[in-house]
Design an enzyme around this catalytic site. Structure first.
Site, PDB file in Angstrom:
ATOM      1  N   TYR A   1      -2.356   0.196   9.939  1.00  0.00           N
ATOM      2  CA  TYR A   1      -2.472  -0.454   8.637  1.00  0.00           C
ATOM      3  C   TYR A   1      -1.222  -0.210   7.794  1.00  0.00           C
ATOM      4  CZ  TYR A   1      -3.736  -1.166   3.770  1.00  0.00           C
ATOM      5  OH  TYR A   1      -3.726  -1.566   2.451  1.00  0.00           O
TER       6      TYR A   1
ATOM      7  N   SER B   1       0.837  -1.198   0.000  1.00  0.00           N
ATOM      8  CA  SER B   1       0.000   0.000   0.000  1.00  0.00           C
ATOM      9  C   SER B   1       0.867   1.242   0.000  1.00  0.00           C
ATOM     10  CB  SER B   1      -0.890   0.014   1.246  1.00  0.00           C
ATOM     11  OG  SER B   1      -1.560   1.257   1.377  1.00  0.00           O
TER      12      SER B   1
ATOM     13  N   LYS C   1       1.706  -3.023   6.585  1.00  0.00           N
ATOM     14  CA  LYS C   1       2.123  -3.284   5.213  1.00  0.00           C
ATOM     15  C   LYS C   1       3.632  -3.128   5.057  1.00  0.00           C
ATOM     16  CE  LYS C   1      -1.580  -4.482   2.979  1.00  0.00           C
ATOM     17  NZ  LYS C   1      -1.660  -5.803   2.322  1.00  0.00           N
TER      18      LYS C   1
END
Length: 324
Positions: free
Chosen positions: A141, A117, A145
């Site tokens: 998040y 991402s 990643k």
């Protein structure tokens, strides 16, 4: 030989499955259906329902289907919610990636395309994000990643080149490449606007006083079919032993403002509306747009869809679902 798509029953994963099939690569799907839909998996594609936290299941799937590579898409993808659920986010994105790597090693699977991402960059202060920009993720998040990329890098080093890999980083994936598959996320802009319009409600813009030409923040919007195609080319290059970069941005190069998206929504759907203006969301930067130069060079990456086509394909797929 086949390619395993983790999360292949989800919005992005299901498009990758279709792109693999179209390219003559046989896909197999593993998905726990926590956010995916079995109906998104094409007929004839082997589907294994289960969590990738189950190492034995992943290894068995790799062996049973003679898998030559993994496209690892499964994960918890809600950046905002990850702040409230950091432990769940790390379990789903970090521990699960570790387990996939462990199962791949046990089954002698040597190729991995990782769905990363652009959230790994956090809030960059440059007009265009490039792959070498410092990584400063602003959410669990994004951190998860980035850790996933580290895990893959370190495993490749430990295996002395026996693991070939690349990570693809992207922002806002929109549209549809198949009327059966649409974005069902309750947190993404396109489905939020579509649901409002279908319910006869007025969509909202969060802040119109950003330092951008029209006052609304600018983001990278890329079509899901283009994203899927890049994953397939990455898989093909890995399988052929061709050189790849450790990571690629799949960026739009220009970006679109939220108001431009709203204008396209009204234009394409034929529903005339004036969006409500709400307050800014804390931490929302003015602009985040990535370059896709490296991916264009190696992965045939390009933006093949206009903003109207992005909206039209997404809207048609969502409306088709309402008729089922």
């Amino acid at each position: 030989m086949t390619w395993l798509v983790t999360g292949g029953a989800g919005y992005i994963g299901a498009h990758i499955v279709r792109a693999l099939s179209s390219a003559g690569l046989a896909p197999v799907v593993i998905d726990d259906l926590s956010s995916g839909h079995e109906a998104f998996v094409p007929s004839g594609v082997p589907f294994v329902e289960g969590t990738i936290l189950d190492r034995a299941l992943v290894e068995r799937t790799l062996r049973d289907h003679d898998v030559e590579g993994v496209i690892h898409v499964a994960g918890y993808k809600y950046a905002g919610v990850s702040v409230q659920r950091p432990l769940h986010t790390y379990q789903q994105n970090v521990e699960a990636t570790r387990i996939v790597l462990e199962a791949m090693q046990a089954a002698d699977v040597a190729n991995l395309v990782f769905s990363s991402s652009a959230a790994v960059y956090g809030t960059p202060d440059v007009p265009l994000v490039t792959e070498d920009l410092p990584k400063r993720p602003a959410s669990p998040y994004g951190e998860s990643k980035l850790i996933g990329e580290w895990l893959i890098r370190d495993q490749a080093i430990a295996l002395d080149g026996a693991l070939r890999h690349t990570s693809l980083r992207y922002f806002n994936v929109v549209g549809s490449g198949d009327p059966v598959v649409y974005d069902t996320s309750p947190h993404n802009l396109f489905p939020i606007v579509f649901e409002k319009l279908l319910a006869g409600q007025t969509p909202r813009i969060n802040g119109d006083d950003y330092d951008t030409p029209d006052g609304t923040n600018v983001r990278d919007y890329v079509h899901v079919a283009d994203i899927a195609a890049a994953h397939v080319v990455a898989a093909q290059r890995l399988a052929a032993g061709e050189p790849v970069e450790a990571a690629y941005n799949l960026g739009s190069q220009n970006g679109l403002s939220v108001r431009q998206i709203m204008d396209a929504m009204a234009r394409v759907t034929g529903i005339d509306f004036t969006p409500e203006i709400g307050p800014r969301r804390p931490g929302d930067p003015d602009r985040i747009v990535a370059t896709g130069d490296l991916a264009a060079r190696d992965l045939d990456w390009k933006n093949r869809y206009t903003v109207d086509e992005m909206v039209r394909t997404g809207w048609e797929a969502r409306r088709a679902a309402s008729l089922v």
